[in-house]
Scaffold this active site. Structure first.
Site, PDB file in Angstrom:
ATOM      1  N   ARG A 235      54.437  47.484  46.104  1.00  0.00           N
ATOM      2  CA  ARG A 235      54.285  47.496  44.648  1.00  0.00           C
ATOM      3  C   ARG A 235      54.048  48.895  44.099  1.00  0.00           C
ATOM      4  O   ARG A 235      54.360  49.173  42.940  1.00  0.00           O
ATOM      5  CB  ARG A 235      53.206  46.510  44.218  1.00  0.00           C
ATOM      6  CG  ARG A 235      53.649  45.061  44.457  1.00  0.00           C
ATOM      7  CD  ARG A 235      52.600  44.040  44.082  1.00  0.00           C
ATOM      8  NE  ARG A 235      51.416  44.082  44.912  1.00  0.00           N
ATOM      9  CZ  ARG A 235      51.269  43.442  46.062  1.00  0.00           C
ATOM     10  NH1 ARG A 235      52.251  42.706  46.533  1.00  0.00           N
ATOM     11  NH2 ARG A 235      50.158  43.531  46.741  1.00  0.00           N
TER      12      ARG A 235
ATOM     13  N   GLU B 164      40.739  42.856  57.548  1.00  0.00           N
ATOM     14  CA  GLU B 164      39.676  41.891  57.787  1.00  0.00           C
ATOM     15  C   GLU B 164      39.743  41.360  59.226  1.00  0.00           C
ATOM     16  O   GLU B 164      38.729  41.214  59.892  1.00  0.00           O
ATOM     17  CB  GLU B 164      39.806  40.737  56.788  1.00  0.00           C
ATOM     18  CG  GLU B 164      38.647  39.777  56.830  1.00  0.00           C
ATOM     19  CD  GLU B 164      38.744  38.701  55.765  1.00  0.00           C
ATOM     20  OE1 GLU B 164      37.917  37.786  55.809  1.00  0.00           O
ATOM     21  OE2 GLU B 164      39.654  38.774  54.914  1.00  0.00           O
TER      22      GLU B 164
END
Length: 182
Positions: free
Chosen positions: A66, A103
């Site tokens: 993006r 994570e």
């Protein structure tokens, strides 16, 4: 050009929230609705143009994927080069890479080793749509510096203020977010 609170609200309301994507408990900030709103996209890009036109930048580096949307358009508006920072294995020439923690595991981004060699003392703006924990942005800023350029600032359309990504990145470069998300 500083944005008024009304303009910030307009941009913020042009971004759609998608609950439970990509997994339960996450509220995904979908920028496709901002991009398809010609008035919101024009306001954002004109704001970024006015903000960065005095920085004497030589390049904008956008983070996959993006960051490409905003970075390439802004580079064209400023009349400077655009450099993609991509996920590992996506660039065709010799690269330099940087790993960062996720994570659950590790990921890696790359930049072409000669991305900024066509100018002396390259000054680069790093751009992406969102900063959360800052791992990708930190790795990208490190890459810019590793290949001999100066990352003068990192710009994000949205910044998740409840996470520490911005403070971590500020140890490497200046950070600007258009919209803060609590």
């Amino acid at each position: 050009m500083n944005l008024s609170q009304e303009q910030i609200n307009f941009l913020n309301h042009s971004i759609r929230d998608i609950p439970d994507f990509p997994k339960p408990g996450i509220i995904f900030k979908d920028i496709t609705t901002l991009l398809s709103n010609k008035d919101a996209y024009a306001l954002l890009m004109n704001h970024l143009y006015e903000k960065y036109s005095s920085y004497n930048l030589t390049h904008i580096a956008g983070i996959d994927a993006r960051g490409f949307i905003f970075g390439a358009a802004l580079a064209q508006m400023l009349g400077i080069g655009f450099v993609p920072i991509r996920k590992k294995g996506k660039l065709p020439y010799t690269t330099v890479s940087e790993k960062y923690s996720l994570e659950y595991g590790v990921d890696e981004v790359e930049i072409h080793i000669d991305a900024f060699t066509q100018v002396e003392h390259p000054k680069v703006l790093l751009i992406d749509d969102l900063i959360a924990t800052g791992g990708t942005a930190y790795a990208a800023a490190n890459l810019i510096n590793k290949v001999g350029a100066e990352c003068v600032e990192a710009c994000f359309i949205m910044g998740l203020t409840f996470l520490d990504g911005q403070s971590k990145l500020k140890t490497l470069t200046n950070v600007y977010t258009v919209i803060g998300v609590d």
